[in-house]
Design an enzyme around this catalytic site. Structure first.
Site, PDB file in Angstrom:
ATOM      1  N   GLY A  50       0.838  -1.124  -0.207  1.00 33.08           N
ATOM      2  CA  GLY A  50       0.260  -0.037  -0.216  1.00 33.08           C
ATOM      3  C   GLY A  50       0.943   1.309   0.066  1.00 33.08           C
ATOM      4  N   GLN A  55       2.937  10.104   1.147  1.00 31.70           N
ATOM      5  CA  GLN A  55       4.383   9.206   1.503  1.00 31.70           C
ATOM      6  C   GLN A  55       5.567   9.573   0.178  1.00 31.70           C
ATOM      7  OE1 GLN A  55       2.166   5.368   2.079  1.00 31.70           O
ATOM      8  NE2 GLN A  55       3.986   5.228   3.495  1.00 31.70           N
ATOM      9  N   CYS A  97       5.113   0.079   7.813  1.00 32.67           N
ATOM     10  CA  CYS A  97       4.923   1.156   7.100  1.00 32.67           C
ATOM     11  C   CYS A  97       5.963   1.722   6.417  1.00 32.67           C
ATOM     12  CB  CYS A  97       4.327   2.493   7.977  1.00 32.67           C
ATOM     13  SG  CYS A  97       3.955   4.085   6.762  1.00 32.67           S
ATOM     14  N   LEU A  98       5.837   1.902   4.948  1.00 31.96           N
ATOM     15  CA  LEU A  98       7.386   2.508   4.204  1.00 31.96           C
ATOM     16  C   LEU A  98       7.678   3.431   4.914  1.00 31.96           C
ATOM     17  CD1 LEU A  98       6.021   1.455   0.574  1.00 31.96           C
ATOM     18  CD2 LEU A  98       7.431   0.196   2.036  1.00 31.96           C
ATOM     19  N   HIS A 139      -5.377   1.707   7.002  1.00 34.85           N
ATOM     20  CA  HIS A 139      -3.858   2.396   7.285  1.00 34.85           C
ATOM     21  C   HIS A 139      -3.594   3.374   6.290  1.00 34.85           C
ATOM     22  CE1 HIS A 139       0.852   1.884   8.017  1.00 34.85           C
ATOM     23  NE2 HIS A 139       0.481   2.529   6.941  1.00 34.85           N
ATOM     24  N   GLU A 140      -4.235   3.027   4.848  1.00 35.14           N
ATOM     25  CA  GLU A 140      -3.835   4.206   3.871  1.00 35.14           C
ATOM     26  C   GLU A 140      -4.706   5.286   3.775  1.00 35.14           C
ATOM     27  OE1 GLU A 140      -1.191   3.644   2.182  1.00 35.14           O
ATOM     28  OE2 GLU A 140      -0.711   1.742   2.770  1.00 35.14           O
ATOM     29  N   HIS A 143      -3.336   7.819   6.356  1.00 31.90           N
ATOM     30  CA  HIS A 143      -2.424   8.482   5.619  1.00 31.90           C
ATOM     31  C   HIS A 143      -2.979   9.762   5.009  1.00 31.90           C
ATOM     32  CE1 HIS A 143       1.627   6.600   6.251  1.00 31.90           C
ATOM     33  NE2 HIS A 143       1.107   5.343   5.638  1.00 31.90           N
TER      34      HIS A 143
HETATM   35 ZN   LIG Z   1       1.836   3.645   5.769  1.00 31.59          ZN
END
Ligand SMILES: [Zn+2]
Length: 174
Positions: A50, A55, A97-98, A139-140, A143
């Site tokens: 995701g 991000q 998370c990235l 989660h996304e 963001h």
């Molecule tokens: Zn994330």
């Protein structure tokens, strides 16, 4: 995919763009389609399932998800201006998370969600997900509101994680 899409670098905490709510998308043109393709490629390049536009330092309400990680084209989902319209149950699983590499903590989420979103052409659609897909969508979408998974931990846990990251930053390992 064309293979010549730009791969965007994923920004890490504490970049302020991650804490800022994304702007609503109002123009559904070729540029948006290109950005979504670039987001999928950037997500795969970073080994993620995701990715949200903030991000990659683009403060807009766009996210891409593929919980199958390229295995099933039907699981490739782009959500523009998404909203969670129904939630059910509860699941507590480890999340990463990235933008927070190496950090993994258990986060409580709804077990099932129904999301309403626009596609790259601006058409509204609904998608229902459970387990990993439900978790990824929550989660996304967080963001897009400037919320990271560490913001959903207890105060104590969050402080411990932040202390760990600050140490990594100090050692040049972040
Ligand atoms: Zn994330």
């Amino acid at each position: 995919m064309s293979g010549n899409n730009k791969i965007h670098e994923v920004v890490k905490w504490p970049d302020p763009v991650l804490a800022k709510p994304g702007e609503k998308v109002t123009v559904f043109d070729a540029k948006l389609k290109k950005l979504v393709d670039e987001m999928f490629d950037s997500m795969y390049a970073a080994q993620g399932i995701g990715l949200a536009a903030p991000q990659i330092a683009i403060s807009k309400r766009i996210t891409v998800i593929d919980v199958s990680f390229k295995k099933n084209p039907e699981e490739r989902i782009a959500l523009i201006n998404p909203e969670i319209i129904a939630r059910e149950g509860k699941q507590v699983e480890e999340e990463g998370c990235l933008s927070l590499p190496e950090i993994r903590e258990k986060v409580s989420r709804a077990a099932k969600v129904k999301v309403k979103a626009q596609n790259v052409s601006g058409e509204w659609f609904e998608v229902e997900g459970e387990e990993l897909l439900a978790r990824a969508m929550q989660h996304e979408i967080d963001h897009l509101d400037g919320v990271l998974f560490i913001d959903r931990l207890s105060r104590l846990k969050r402080d411990l994680v932040i202390r760990k990251i600050k140490k990594l930053i100090k050692n040049g390992e972040w």
